[in-house]
Design a protein around this motif. Structure first.
Motif, PDB file in Angstrom:
ATOM      1  N   PRO A   1       6.224   2.665   2.668  1.00  0.00           N
ATOM      2  CA  PRO A   1       6.978   3.856   2.255  1.00  0.00           C
ATOM      3  C   PRO A   1       6.010   4.980   1.907  1.00  0.00           C
ATOM      4  CG  PRO A   1       6.806   2.338   0.431  1.00  0.00           C
ATOM      5  CD  PRO A   1       6.132   1.663   1.602  1.00  0.00           C
ATOM      6  N   VAL A   2       6.577   6.124   1.563  1.00  0.00           N
ATOM      7  CA  VAL A   2       5.768   7.242   1.077  1.00  0.00           C
ATOM      8  C   VAL A   2       4.993   6.796  -0.161  1.00  0.00           C
ATOM      9  CG1 VAL A   2       5.902   9.488  -0.044  1.00  0.00           C
ATOM     10  CG2 VAL A   2       7.207   9.068   2.024  1.00  0.00           C
ATOM     11  N   GLY A   3       3.699   7.076  -0.167  1.00  0.00           N
ATOM     12  CA  GLY A   3       2.862   6.725  -1.312  1.00  0.00           C
ATOM     13  C   GLY A   3       2.364   5.295  -1.303  1.00  0.00           C
ATOM     14  N   TRP A   4       2.448   4.610  -0.167  1.00  0.00           N
ATOM     15  CA  TRP A   4       2.060   3.191  -0.140  1.00  0.00           C
ATOM     16  C   TRP A   4       0.572   2.977  -0.370  1.00  0.00           C
ATOM     17  CZ3 TRP A   4      -1.284   1.171   3.623  1.00  0.00           C
ATOM     18  CH2 TRP A   4      -1.576   1.990   4.708  1.00  0.00           C
ATOM     19  N   LEU A   5      -0.238   4.020  -0.205  1.00  0.00           N
ATOM     20  CA  LEU A   5      -1.685   3.860  -0.344  1.00  0.00           C
ATOM     21  C   LEU A   5      -2.149   3.797  -1.794  1.00  0.00           C
ATOM     22  CD1 LEU A   5      -3.114   6.137   2.490  1.00  0.00           C
ATOM     23  CD2 LEU A   5      -3.313   3.657   2.309  1.00  0.00           C
ATOM     24  N   ASP A   6      -1.292   4.121  -2.745  1.00  0.00           N
ATOM     25  CA  ASP A   6      -1.704   4.080  -4.158  1.00  0.00           C
ATOM     26  C   ASP A   6      -2.182   2.689  -4.547  1.00  0.00           C
ATOM     27  OD1 ASP A   6      -1.415   6.719  -4.914  1.00  0.00           O
ATOM     28  OD2 ASP A   6       0.702   6.508  -5.396  1.00  0.00           O
ATOM     29  N   SER A   7      -1.350   1.704  -4.340  1.00  0.00           N
ATOM     30  CA  SER A   7      -1.723   0.333  -4.709  1.00  0.00           C
ATOM     31  C   SER A   7      -2.863  -0.183  -3.853  1.00  0.00           C
ATOM     32  CB  SER A   7      -0.504  -0.592  -4.583  1.00  0.00           C
ATOM     33  OG  SER A   7      -0.015  -0.600  -3.247  1.00  0.00           O
ATOM     34  N   VAL A   8      -2.925   0.262  -2.614  1.00  0.00           N
ATOM     35  CA  VAL A   8      -4.005  -0.185  -1.713  1.00  0.00           C
ATOM     36  C   VAL A   8      -5.341   0.365  -2.200  1.00  0.00           C
ATOM     37  CG1 VAL A   8      -4.840  -0.134   0.656  1.00  0.00           C
ATOM     38  CG2 VAL A   8      -2.405  -0.350   0.221  1.00  0.00           C
ATOM     39  N   TRP A   9      -5.366   1.640  -2.591  1.00  0.00           N
ATOM     40  CA  TRP A   9      -6.610   2.220  -3.103  1.00  0.00           C
ATOM     41  C   TRP A   9      -7.016   1.563  -4.421  1.00  0.00           C
ATOM     42  CZ3 TRP A   9     -10.589   5.153  -1.590  1.00  0.00           C
ATOM     43  CH2 TRP A   9     -11.439   5.631  -2.565  1.00  0.00           C
ATOM     44  N   ASP A  10      -6.041   1.279  -5.282  1.00  0.00           N
ATOM     45  CA  ASP A  10      -6.356   0.618  -6.549  1.00  0.00           C
ATOM     46  C   ASP A  10      -7.005  -0.743  -6.298  1.00  0.00           C
ATOM     47  OD1 ASP A  10      -5.329   2.739  -7.947  1.00  0.00           O
ATOM     48  OD2 ASP A  10      -3.371   1.814  -8.302  1.00  0.00           O
ATOM     49  N   ALA A  11      -6.494  -1.490  -5.325  1.00  0.00           N
ATOM     50  CA  ALA A  11      -7.098  -2.777  -4.992  1.00  0.00           C
ATOM     51  C   ALA A  11      -8.492  -2.584  -4.404  1.00  0.00           C
ATOM     52  CB  ALA A  11      -6.209  -3.535  -4.008  1.00  0.00           C
ATOM     53  N   PHE A  12      -8.652  -1.546  -3.589  1.00  0.00           N
ATOM     54  CA  PHE A  12      -9.951  -1.233  -2.985  1.00  0.00           C
ATOM     55  C   PHE A  12     -10.974  -0.887  -4.066  1.00  0.00           C
ATOM     56  CE2 PHE A  12     -12.598   2.327  -1.244  1.00  0.00           C
ATOM     57  CZ  PHE A  12     -13.367   1.579  -0.376  1.00  0.00           C
ATOM     58  N   LEU A  13     -10.577  -0.023  -5.003  1.00  0.00           N
ATOM     59  CA  LEU A  13     -11.483   0.352  -6.084  1.00  0.00           C
ATOM     60  C   LEU A  13     -11.732  -0.833  -7.013  1.00  0.00           C
ATOM     61  CD1 LEU A  13     -12.855   3.080  -6.866  1.00  0.00           C
ATOM     62  CD2 LEU A  13     -11.107   3.310  -8.620  1.00  0.00           C
ATOM     63  N   GLY A  14     -10.694  -1.626  -7.243  1.00  0.00           N
ATOM     64  CA  GLY A  14     -10.836  -2.774  -8.134  1.00  0.00           C
ATOM     65  C   GLY A  14     -11.751  -3.847  -7.610  1.00  0.00           C
ATOM     66  N   SER A  15     -11.986  -3.865  -6.297  1.00  0.00           N
ATOM     67  CA  SER A  15     -12.873  -4.874  -5.717  1.00  0.00           C
ATOM     68  C   SER A  15     -14.342  -4.488  -5.821  1.00  0.00           C
ATOM     69  CB  SER A  15     -12.519  -5.093  -4.240  1.00  0.00           C
ATOM     70  OG  SER A  15     -12.774  -3.916  -3.478  1.00  0.00           O
ATOM     71  N   ALA A  16     -14.630  -3.269  -6.321  1.00  0.00           N
ATOM     72  CA  ALA A  16     -16.020  -2.802  -6.365  1.00  0.00           C
ATOM     73  C   ALA A  16     -16.883  -3.703  -7.234  1.00  0.00           C
ATOM     74  CB  ALA A  16     -16.073  -1.361  -6.863  1.00  0.00           C
ATOM     75  N   GLY A  17     -16.359  -4.106  -8.387  1.00  0.00           N
ATOM     76  CA  GLY A  17     -17.143  -4.952  -9.287  1.00  0.00           C
ATOM     77  C   GLY A  17     -17.523  -6.265  -8.637  1.00  0.00           C
ATOM     78  N   HIS A  18     -16.598  -6.888  -7.933  1.00  0.00           N
ATOM     79  CA  HIS A  18     -16.891  -8.152  -7.258  1.00  0.00           C
ATOM     80  C   HIS A  18     -17.858  -7.929  -6.090  1.00  0.00           C
ATOM     81  CE1 HIS A  18     -13.738 -10.165  -9.545  1.00  0.00           C
ATOM     82  NE2 HIS A  18     -12.969  -9.115  -9.290  1.00  0.00           N
ATOM     83  N   LEU A  19     -17.710  -6.800  -5.410  1.00  0.00           N
ATOM     84  CA  LEU A  19     -18.555  -6.521  -4.254  1.00  0.00           C
ATOM     85  C   LEU A  19     -20.005  -6.298  -4.672  1.00  0.00           C
ATOM     86  CD1 LEU A  19     -17.786  -6.311  -1.251  1.00  0.00           C
ATOM     87  CD2 LEU A  19     -17.805  -3.833  -1.504  1.00  0.00           C
ATOM     88  N   LEU A  20     -20.219  -5.753  -5.862  1.00  0.00           N
ATOM     89  CA  LEU A  20     -21.571  -5.456  -6.336  1.00  0.00           C
ATOM     90  C   LEU A  20     -22.215  -6.640  -7.052  1.00  0.00           C
ATOM     91  CD1 LEU A  20     -21.047  -1.824  -7.660  1.00  0.00           C
ATOM     92  CD2 LEU A  20     -22.281  -2.522  -5.615  1.00  0.00           C
ATOM     93  N   GLY A  21     -21.469  -7.695  -7.278  1.00  0.00           N
ATOM     94  CA  GLY A  21     -22.042  -8.871  -7.929  1.00  0.00           C
ATOM     95  C   GLY A  21     -22.372  -8.607  -9.384  1.00  0.00           C
ATOM     96  N   ALA A  22     -23.555  -9.084  -9.803  1.00  0.00           N
ATOM     97  CA  ALA A  22     -23.947  -8.974 -11.210  1.00  0.00           C
ATOM     98  C   ALA A  22     -24.063  -7.523 -11.654  1.00  0.00           C
ATOM     99  CB  ALA A  22     -25.275  -9.697 -11.437  1.00  0.00           C
ATOM    100  N   ARG A  23     -24.479  -6.622 -10.751  1.00  0.00           N
ATOM    101  CA  ARG A  23     -24.623  -5.211 -11.126  1.00  0.00           C
ATOM    102  C   ARG A  23     -23.275  -4.563 -11.421  1.00  0.00           C
ATOM    103  NH1 ARG A  23     -29.330  -2.485 -10.193  1.00  0.00           N
ATOM    104  NH2 ARG A  23     -31.017  -3.607  -9.159  1.00  0.00           N
ATOM    105  N   GLY A  24     -22.221  -5.104 -10.837  1.00  0.00           N
ATOM    106  CA  GLY A  24     -20.922  -4.480 -10.998  1.00  0.00           C
ATOM    107  C   GLY A  24     -20.088  -5.053 -12.121  1.00  0.00           C
TER     108      GLY A  24
END
Length: 882
Positions: free
Chosen positions: A686-709
């Motif tokens: 629907p309209v605005g469907w990328l909100d939750s997708v971006w939140d998940a994308f940003l939320g994965s940064a800590g895991h992607l960076l390992g100990a530094r994140g």
């Protein structure tokens, strides 16, 4: 890994060792859950050997160690026995094993099952029940379904054939089918007495991975562009044709919200009032000039006239500029006659800013840019999913009454990895010192274009440069229409303007500095004027002396002498004032210029410091923008992370299985997949469907960076607050990790799970159409309902067990019919496993021993086995497997 339940298979006779061996093949194919096989005990062994089979691998340990590691709450012990040969029972091993499990400690619930394998006309051993156990006899027949024609299993058979036809029952009773975590006897109390029940099992395993991949690719993939979202009232969006205009409007809206980051306040110079030299003022100043002339110091007098007002002294900003000549040269773009890189200029700006001295509170206060980057992202998401009012002045594009979205992510945010300009010949690369141009690095792009234009005008090196210029211009026309590039253009414009401001204010300060002292021509004029006035004064003195002398000698009357003295005095005064007035005009012009320069210098002092700080802030923002532009480009190209998803290999279970268990592969129907994908995209995008997708994308940064994140795990929004000057800045590392690994598939997995849940519940008919055609292991296509063989429907009149298995008393009592039907269906994605078990009523062992062999089946079961001539399923040498 601990598991809540555990199934242990026990065999005593080598005849039945092929069953766990065949199950290991199924384990390697990913069809069944881990299980344990306890082989016959070796002589003098005090420990029970347990062989854990998981994913085809075997780990040997003692039973006690295994139970301690796994800590199961429920243990199924399945004793595999047979009446086909004497001594093929596992009573001794099974009872000792049950005692060992019971004595292992903890609250372990046990289900004890003796599973007897048999064939008609080959029953030689005893049929002995175990007290306190479920004693189950596997029905010696085979069929594709509970209502399908049955084939009797008669005569002797090889160990492999025995294992082949026993596998469905063993897997069902042991709850080994992957996903079916319960067995038909788990919650059933043990029948009283030494009784037996007859068991028949049917199973289907439908592999829908190819349909899943096709549907997932068309539903979640962006090969054909972003989905046309549905807005309020079901109105569909439309694709933007004028991409340049849509991106420009959004970029302008972004900067209109964040003008404060581009330019701070400036001071206007308070211009001094122009001072003129009038007759009266000249008269008053004449006497002081005459005295200076008498002392022969007219230049000193002129210097005091010019500097009677405020004395200008260079303050912090001016000292920073004139004390940092090398840094200033870099800032205004000149390093050995060549243009400096913007990175070098930002570093030089940092040096200049630091030399300005501390701010009022003792520390430099950096601007918060997190809202800028949040709005940058919001604007990009709005252009892709049409969400209105994510921010003021940043609304979705409107095309008439429809919402406009950009079809492809690369039209919004081009990526360095795929959209950089790299077609630069060696000679041009050496002359411009440029290997590649990122599509959003507009500062570098402009400077490269300037150098390339100059190079193309060179008749010697112009050929390569001209060809490169054509390619460069075509590339720039394409990428300059994108959103992130337009945002970068605005910021780079402001950065260049701040550098021009610094040069302008520096020129003002240099002009003010140049006004110190008296110019030589003015000095000479003052000396000449002093000489004239001294001459007039001497002439006045001589005339006065002569007139008084004549009057004293009575040459002229004193009245005439008095009148003459008045005339000489008035004439001298008028001539002196006029001469002084004419001679000091340039001096007063210089004085007014000095006052104006001082006034401009005061404002330029303040404005220079503000311009340096603004330029530094724009440079830092530009460095961060390059990182956010790349992260947005990576996200926009694959928001759901499907590009990094790897389809698992389809591992088959082999061939030549009994009819009771069948494996099929759902075939892809392109038309049905396309239709289902279109319907699912309308529902799940629907309209605005990328909100939750971006939140998940940003939320994965800590895991992607390992100990530094680690700091980002609980608050991923901290990425928005990163500053370019920090040594431990995480943003570039995150972008680098994204470039290497791609977008994590977290959001895509979550979306796909919701799609699968919908297909399995409210859109079940849609799923049935998608899986409508199945190709079996024989290669023959069949309809889904035919493949399932009625296992999912309630069987009203199930086919009875083979009558030749029962005694006349059992037949008279109608005990050969199934009494309990147990069915379980489990889905994994679009694939599914269905298991159906039919169980008779408990009966004494003698009811399963007919008085005489029967060669006819009075209830209509047809067919017979080939006496062991079927193709082998398992490996012939069990020792090589385990």
């Amino acid at each position: 890994m601990p598991m809540s339940d555990l199934t242990i298979l026990v065999t005593e006779n080598p005849t039945l060792a092929g069953i766990p061996a065949a199950l290991r093949d199924w384990s390697a194919a990913g069809l069944i859950r881990p299980f344990v096989w306890v082989p016959p005990a070796t002589p003098n062994s005090r420990l029970i050997e347990a062989r854990l089979v998981e994913s085809g691998d075997v780990v040997v340990s003692s039973l006690g160690d295994l139970l301690a590691r796994r800590s199961p709450r429920h243990v199924r012990i399945v004793a595999l026995t047979s009446e086909l040969v004497d001594g093929a029972d596992s009573a001794r091993n099974a009872t000792s094993l049950a005692a060992a499990v019971g004595g292992a400690g903890g609250e372990i619930r046990t289900t004890l099952v003796q599973l007897v394998v048999t064939r008609l006309e080959a029953r030689e051993g005893a049929l002995t029940a175990l007290e306190g156990w479920h004693n189950i006899l596997i029905s010696p027949d085979d069929a594709a379904g509970p209502t399908k024609p049955h084939t009797l299993l008669e005569g002797p058979a090889s160990d492999e054939d025995i294992a082949q036809f026993a596998l469905p029952a063993v897997a069902a009773v042991g709850a080994l089918f992957d996903g079916v975590e319960a067995g038909p006897l788990d919650d059933t109390p043990v029948p009283p007495g030494a009784t037996f029940q007859v068991l028949r099992v049917f199973a289907r395993r439908l592999d829908a991975s190819t349909v899943r991949d096709a549907l997932q690719r068309q539903t979640l993939g962006l090969t054909d562009g972003y989905p046309l979202v549905l807005g309020a009232g079901g109105a569909s969006a439309t694709y933007v044709e004028n991409i340049d205009l849509a991106n420009l409007d959004m970029a302008n809206g972004l900067w209109s919200r964040h003008l404060g980051i581009l330019r701070s306040a400036r001071q206007n110079p308070q211009l001094a009032q122009v001072e003129s030299l009038g007759i009266w003022k000249a008269f008053r100043m004449l006497w002081s000039f005459l005295w200076a002339s008498i002392k022969n110091a007219p230049a000193e007098w002129a210097n005091k006239v010019i500097y009677t007002g405020k004395q200008w002294v260079a303050t912090t900003a001016t000292r920073a500029i004139f004390g940092q000549n090398s840094a200033f040269a870099v800032v205004v773009g000149g390093v050995r006659g060549q243009s400096a890189s913007w990175q070098t200029q930002v570093e030089a700006l940092g040096a200049l800013e630091n030399s300005l001295g501390p701010a009022q509170d003792g520390h430099h206060v950096h601007s918060r840019m997190d809202s800028l980057w949040q709005d940058l992202v919001s604007g990009g998401l709005t252009l892709l999913d049409g969400q209105p009012r994510r921010g003021d002045q940043m609304d979705a594009a409107k095309i008439g009454s429809d919402t406009g979205i950009i079809r492809f992510g690369r039209f919004l945010a081009p990526s360095r990895a795929t959209d950089s300009f790299t077609d630069i010949p060696g000679a041009v690369r050496a002359a411009t010192e440029t290997d590649e141009l990122a599509p959003y690095d507009t500062l570098q792009i402009r400077r490269f274009g300037t150098r390339l234009s100059a190079l193309a005008a060179d008749p010697i090196a112009g050929a390569d440069a001209s060809a490169t210029m054509e390619k460069f211009q075509a590339w720039w026309r394409r990428v300059s229409a994108t959103y992130t590039t337009k945002v970068s253009l605005r910021l780079s414009d402001e950065f260049e303007r701040r550098l021009a401001e610094i040069a302008e204010y520096t020129a003002v300060l240099q002009a003010a500095q140049a006004t110190t002292g008296i110019p030589d021509d003015i000095r000479h004029e003052q000396n000449r004027l002093a000489s004239r006035l001294r001459f007039l004064l001497i002439a006045l003195v001589l005339l006065i002396t002569a007139t008084i002398t004549l009057g004293a000698l009575a040459v002229i009357p004193w009245l005439v002498a008095g009148i003459a003295l008045g005339v000489w005095m008035l004439g001298w005064l008028v001539s002196s004032v006029l001469t002084f007035l004419k001679g000091q005009r340039r001096l007063f012009q210089l004085k007014n210029m000095r006052a104006e320069a001082l006034s401009k210098a005061d404002a330029a002092e303040y404005n220079l410091a503000a311009a340096i700080r603004d330029a530094r802030r724009c440079g830092d923002a530009y460095a961060l923008l390059l990182q956010w532009a790349e992260s947005l480009a990576i996200f926009a190209s694959d928001p759901l992370g499907q590009a990094s998803a790897q389809a698992g290999p389809n591992v088959g279970p082999g061939t030549d299985h009994p009819l009771a268990i069948q494996f099929g592969q759902a075939e892809v129907n392109d038309r049905e997949v396309a239709r289902a994908a279109s319907a699912l995209r309308r529902q799940f995008f629907p309209v605005g469907w990328l909100d939750s997708v971006w939140d998940a994308f940003l939320g994965s940064a800590g895991h992607l960076l390992g100990a530094r994140g680690t700091m980002l795990l609980d608050e991923p929004a901290l990425l928005y607050r990163q500053r370019a000057i920090q040594e431990d800045v995480l943003l570039p590392r995150w972008v680098e990790a994204l470039t290497e690994q791609g977008v994590p598939g977290t959001a895509g997995d979550q979306t796909w799970e919701r799609i699968v849940h919908t297909l399995q519940t409210t859109a079940r008919d849609e799923l049935e159409r998608l899986l409508g055609q199945v190709r079996t292991e024989t290669g023959a296509p069949t309809a889904l309902n035919e493949f399932l063989g009625g296992l999912t429907a309630q069987v009203i009149t199930p086919t009875g067990f083979p009558t030749t298995l029962f005694s006349a008393s059992a037949i008279t009592g109608d005990l050969m019919r199934p009494h309990v039907t147990w069915c379980r269906e489990w889905s994994e994605g679009l694939s599914r496993t269905v298991v159906l078990a039919q169980i008779s009523v408990p009966m004494p062992a003698e009811y399963l021993r007919p008085e005489a062999r029967r060669h006819e089946d009075p209830i209509g079961n047809v067919g017979s086995s080939n006496g062991g001539a079927t193709t082998r399923l398992v490996r012939p040498i069990v020792d090589d497997i385990f």
